[in-house]
Design a protein around this motif. Structure first.
Motif, mmCIF file in Angstrom:
data_model
loop_
_atom_site.group_PDB
_atom_site.id
_atom_site.type_symbol
_atom_site.label_atom_id
_atom_site.label_comp_id
_atom_site.label_asym_id
_atom_site.label_seq_id
_atom_site.Cartn_x
_atom_site.Cartn_y
_atom_site.Cartn_z
ATOM 1 N N MET A 1 0.845 -1.203 0.000
ATOM 2 C CA MET A 1 0.000 0.000 0.000
ATOM 3 C C MET A 1 0.872 1.241 0.000
ATOM 4 O O MET A 1 1.804 1.341 0.765
ATOM 5 C CB MET A 1 -0.876 -0.011 1.257
ATOM 6 N N ASP A 2 0.513 2.169 -0.853
ATOM 7 C CA ASP A 2 1.319 3.371 -0.958
ATOM 8 C C ASP A 2 0.400 4.579 -1.069
ATOM 9 O O ASP A 2 0.002 4.985 -2.144
ATOM 10 C CB ASP A 2 2.247 3.253 -2.185
ATOM 11 N N LEU A 3 0.034 5.124 0.073
ATOM 12 C CA LEU A 3 -0.913 6.229 0.076
ATOM 13 C C LEU A 3 -0.293 7.527 -0.433
ATOM 14 O O LEU A 3 -0.995 8.440 -0.850
ATOM 15 C CB LEU A 3 -1.462 6.453 1.483
ATOM 16 N N SER A 4 1.034 7.591 -0.408
ATOM 17 C CA SER A 4 1.678 8.819 -0.861
ATOM 18 C C SER A 4 1.516 9.008 -2.370
ATOM 19 O O SER A 4 1.732 10.081 -2.899
ATOM 20 C CB SER A 4 3.165 8.798 -0.492
ATOM 21 N N ALA A 5 1.085 7.918 -3.061
ATOM 22 C CA ALA A 5 0.873 8.027 -4.505
ATOM 23 C C ALA A 5 -0.349 8.885 -4.819
ATOM 24 O O ALA A 5 -0.552 9.311 -5.951
ATOM 25 C CB ALA A 5 0.705 6.637 -5.110
ATOM 26 N N ILE A 6 -1.201 9.106 -3.818
ATOM 27 C CA ILE A 6 -2.393 9.918 -4.052
ATOM 28 C C ILE A 6 -2.015 11.385 -3.965
ATOM 29 O O ILE A 6 -1.608 11.885 -2.922
ATOM 30 C CB ILE A 6 -3.481 9.574 -3.016
ATOM 31 N N ASN A 7 -2.175 12.079 -5.085
ATOM 32 C CA ASN A 7 -1.812 13.487 -5.158
ATOM 33 C C ASN A 7 -3.029 14.346 -4.806
ATOM 34 O O ASN A 7 -4.041 14.287 -5.499
ATOM 35 C CB ASN A 7 -1.336 13.765 -6.598
ATOM 36 N N ALA A 263 -4.305 2.341 -5.091
ATOM 37 C CA ALA A 263 -3.161 2.311 -4.195
ATOM 38 C C ALA A 263 -2.985 0.935 -3.555
ATOM 39 O O ALA A 263 -1.997 0.681 -2.868
ATOM 40 C CB ALA A 263 -3.321 3.377 -3.115
ATOM 41 N N GLY A 264 -3.993 0.056 -3.751
ATOM 42 C CA GLY A 264 -3.849 -1.303 -3.247
ATOM 43 C C GLY A 264 -4.048 -1.431 -1.753
ATOM 44 O O GLY A 264 -3.319 -2.136 -1.063
ATOM 45 N N ALA A 266 -5.750 -2.778 1.677
ATOM 46 C CA ALA A 266 -6.064 -4.170 1.991
ATOM 47 C C ALA A 266 -7.552 -4.494 1.914
ATOM 48 O O ALA A 266 -7.944 -5.644 1.981
ATOM 49 C CB ALA A 266 -5.532 -4.499 3.394
ATOM 50 N N ILE A 267 -8.406 -3.474 1.773
ATOM 51 C CA ILE A 267 -9.843 -3.742 1.669
ATOM 52 C C ILE A 267 -10.160 -4.207 0.252
ATOM 53 O O ILE A 267 -9.697 -3.592 -0.707
ATOM 54 C CB ILE A 267 -10.652 -2.460 1.977
ATOM 55 N N PRO A 268 -10.937 -5.302 0.098
ATOM 56 C CA PRO A 268 -11.256 -5.772 -1.259
ATOM 57 C C PRO A 268 -11.989 -4.710 -2.069
ATOM 58 O O PRO A 268 -12.729 -3.892 -1.517
ATOM 59 C CB PRO A 268 -12.175 -6.976 -1.010
ATOM 60 N N VAL A 269 -11.768 -4.744 -3.390
ATOM 61 C CA VAL A 269 -12.322 -3.750 -4.311
ATOM 62 C C VAL A 269 -13.831 -3.620 -4.158
ATOM 63 O O VAL A 269 -14.380 -2.522 -4.129
ATOM 64 C CB VAL A 269 -11.982 -4.157 -5.763
ATOM 65 N N GLU A 270 -14.530 -4.777 -4.035
ATOM 66 C CA GLU A 270 -15.996 -4.749 -3.985
ATOM 67 C C GLU A 270 -16.488 -3.941 -2.796
ATOM 68 O O GLU A 270 -17.483 -3.220 -2.882
ATOM 69 C CB GLU A 270 -16.559 -6.165 -3.901
ATOM 70 N N TYR A 271 -15.790 -4.075 -1.677
ATOM 71 C CA TYR A 271 -16.253 -3.359 -0.477
ATOM 72 C C TYR A 271 -16.013 -1.860 -0.610
ATOM 73 O O TYR A 271 -16.790 -1.055 -0.129
ATOM 74 C CB TYR A 271 -15.597 -3.946 0.775
ATOM 75 N N LEU A 272 -14.931 -1.494 -1.282
ATOM 76 C CA LEU A 272 -14.702 -0.068 -1.541
ATOM 77 C C LEU A 272 -15.761 0.473 -2.496
ATOM 78 O O LEU A 272 -16.273 1.572 -2.306
ATOM 79 C CB LEU A 272 -13.311 0.135 -2.149
#
Lengths: 306, 360
Positions: A1-7, A263-264, A266-272
């Motif tokens: 997970m890389d939250l810093s990628a979010i600008n 950003a990957g 850990a929560i599955p895509v469907e739940y997001l």
């Protein structure tokens, strides 16, 4: 997970894009509801606008004509709602559902030849100095014209409802159609115009999804945005600027959710992907206590007995 | 000029005649649509309404009417109770999905055990799954006054995501070579909702649909609760004076419609569909709204309407194969039906008269 990628700057800029379909559909429905009509067909009008706009834009090569066609398509479909609820005096909830079911089918039928095509792009605003400024540039001056049109419509509706005689009449019809009728206002005519305006706005919102936001045509691509727009009007307690606030809030959630997917987390895509809908419910729960601001004649059938 | 004059009482004649008139009008305008698509309208309408019943391969299609009609009737019966009382559950599609997930979950939990009690437990699970999903809008409406239309609809999208997650994750067939989708319940004897009589299309879901029709009829015509439902819809103020408790009615109507939709989902996943997959739901929950209105919210009417709607599904599939009629055209056709129904309903409640000339 890389939250810093979010600008954050790009996040806000794309939030505004994500919010615009909601904003357009929501402000249209606000006018409709202010006139005392509950049109649950927003989803159907949006998807019809999405495909009419897409088809015309592809055929003519002009996104502008596309948006024009989208507004016309949405308004045309809402004309069916006018016939049902204002002429045939049918139940508004059922008629709205009919509009959505019909619109979803119609759009799928119209869109058969358009899957997988790229539409012509609408240009972005490019003001020499302003658009190049570091943070403010992309957020305030780097969007397409329709986004600004959406904000202009909100301002226009606000001014109309608050300062003009026409706005006062519109609100009077929504609060008490019998009283408005007794005063000599044409209730059916005013409501018809409101519904058509709502349809045109929803159509624009739909086309914004298919021409700018995605931009592509897939069946059922509005995926509940029309319904969220309906919730948005409740959220906004029928106030134009709050529709904008709400739209940006939901736009923010949608974009953040997509960014987290990318950003990957850990929560599955469907739940997001569920989150915008769940948050809509949550907001509805929090705000449903206060119903005082709803137009008093909302959803009631008007029949002039003499 | 013509004027509308409200009838003192709804016309009995027109309340029976409007659904028929709406079907006829839909055939005419649907025919025009098919003609616009370059198909012979008479052939297309014939393929949709005649071939499944009396055509060459009718022996194959007739059972299909039961298979497609059962979920529609089951869901529409539940919806009609609420619609009569002004309680709008339009999220039956979500409750249908949740019933299927819960019911199939029960079955898969027992795999590979073979026992007589597995299928009844699955039925219970399916009903509970749908019920629980419908209880969310119900409780929120009773407790906070939240709009049940929007909440139940939002939950459809949530259920669809959950369905995707289940078929890709928790319920994925461990022997499925990584393909999405659960084990096929048709190959699991104790969980399979097979045909009761071979070749008839009759499965437990069809039986449940007939039972639901009878129960709804008795409830509405012979039971106090049914009277309260009708009273609330027709005269809400009178209902309050008669001591109807709105919150109990909301919980009941949404609960029953959720449970029935859940049952429909379970019978579908254990029978004709066989497994939980991403595209398991095909819009029965929304089509059932049309069925409920076409049947005039009356149990027997819904039974007939469900049959007719199943016919358009099957006839549509045949027309797709034989004439190349797009699937979406059938969807438009079904939507049109609801339009005409609502528009023509004015004849039931109003009289259309020429305006009398003013007395000089």
């Amino acid at each position: 997970m890389d939250l810093s990628a979010i600008n954050p700057v790009l996040l806000i800029a794309s939030l505004m894009v994500a919010a615009t379909p909601l904003l357009l559909a929501g402000i249209g429905e606000l006018v409709v509801e202010k006139s005392g009509v509950l049109n649950l067909g927003v989803e159907g009008m949006m998807i019809t606008g999405a495909i009419s706009g897409f088809a015309i834009a592809v055929e003519t090569g002009s996104p502008w004509l596309g948006f024009l066609a989208a507004a016309a398509g949405g308004a045309l479909l809402s004309l069916l709602f006018v016939l049902l609820t204002q002429v045939a005096l049918a139940n508004q909830v059922a008629s709205g559902l009919a509009l959505t079911l019909f619109g979803l089918g119609l759009s799928a039928l119209m869109g058969q030849g358009y899957v997988g095509i790229k539409p012509p792009q609408i240009g972005r605003l490019d003001i020499p100095v302003l658009s190049d400024m570091p943070v403010i540039g992309p957020i305030l001056f780097g969007h397409d014209p329709i986004l600004y049109l959406g904000i202009a419509i909100v301002a226009g509706v606000w001014a109309l409802l608050k300062y003009t005689r026409a706005g006062l009449i519109l609100r009077a019809v929504g609060e008490s159609h019998d009283a408005a009728h007794a005063l000599g206002y044409k209730v059916v005519r005013i409501r018809t115009l409101s519904i058509l305006f709502g349809g045109a706005c929803a159509g624009l919102g739909g086309a914004y999804i298919s021409l700018v936001r995605v931009p592509q045509w897939t069946e059922g691509m509005t995926a509940g945005v029309g319904w969220i727009a309906l919730a948005l009007v409740v959220f906004a307690s029928w106030k134009p600027w709050r529709v904008m606030l709400g739209a940006y809030l939901f736009g923010g959630i949608t974009v953040l959710q997509l960014n987290l997917q990318a950003a990957g987390v850990a929560i599955p895509v469907e739940y997001l992907a569920m989150s915008p809908y769940l948050i809509t419910i949550l907001v509805l729960v929090i705000l449903s206590k206060d119903k005082s601001s709803a137009p008093a004649s909302l959803g009631r059938i008007f029949h002039a007995s003499r | 000029m013509i004027v509308l004059e409200k009838r003192p009482q709804p016309s009995r004649f027109w309340s029976y005649a409007t659904p028929v008139a709406a079907v006829l009008a839909t055939m005419v305008f649907g025919g025009l649509l098919f003609a616009a698509l370059g198909k012979n309208p008479a052939v297309a309408i014939g393929t949709i309404f005649w071939d499944p019943l009396f055509g060459e391969f009718a022996f194959y299609y007739r059972p299909q009417i039961l298979v497609k009609g059962a979920p529609l009737v089951l869901i529409a019966i539940g919806l009609s109770l609420g619609f009569r009382a002004g309680i709008w559950n339009i999220g039956a599609e979500g409750q249908y999905i949740m019933g299927a997930i819960a019911g199939a979950g029960v079955g898969l939990a027992f795999y590979p055990l073979e026992a007589w009690y597995i299928f009844p437990l699955m039925v219970l699970g399916g009903a509970l799954g749908g019920w629980a999903w419908a209880m969310i809008p119900a409780v929120l409406k009773v407790r906070f006054g939240t709009n049940e239309i929007l909440v139940s609809l939002m939950l459809v999208y949530v259920a669809e995501q959950l369905l995707a997650s289940m078929s890709l994750g928790l319920m994925r067939n461990p022997e499925g070579h990584g393909f999405p989708g659960s084990r096929n319940l048709q190959q699991y004897e104790s969980a399979h909702n097979g045909e009761l009589i071979a070749g008839s299309g009759m499965h437990w879901g069809v039986a449940a649909a007939f039972i639901a029709v009878i129960f709804a009829y008795v409830l509405l015509n012979r039971h106090m609760l049914g009277f309260h439902i009708r009273l609330t819809g027709e005269a809400p103020r009178a209902a309050r004076f008669a001591g109807v408790r709105p919150s109990r009615l909301i919980l009941f109507c949404l609960g029953v419609s959720g449970a029935l939709a859940g049952l429909a989902g379970l019978f579908e996943v254990a029978g004709p569909a066989g497994q939980i997959t991403i595209d398991f739901n095909i819009g029965y929950g929304f089509t059932a709204i049309i069925v409920a209105f076409l049947g005039r919210l009356h149990p027997v009417g819904i039974l007939l309407a469900g049959g007719l709607m199943a016919l358009t599904y099957i006839g549509g599939e045949i027309a797709q194969g034989n004439l190349g009629l797009p699937a979406a055209a059938i969807q438009v056709f079904q939507g049109m039906l609801l339009f005409f129904l609502l528009a023509l309903d004015i004849l039931t409640n109003y009289r259309i008269r020429p305006r009398k000339s003013e007395v000089a």
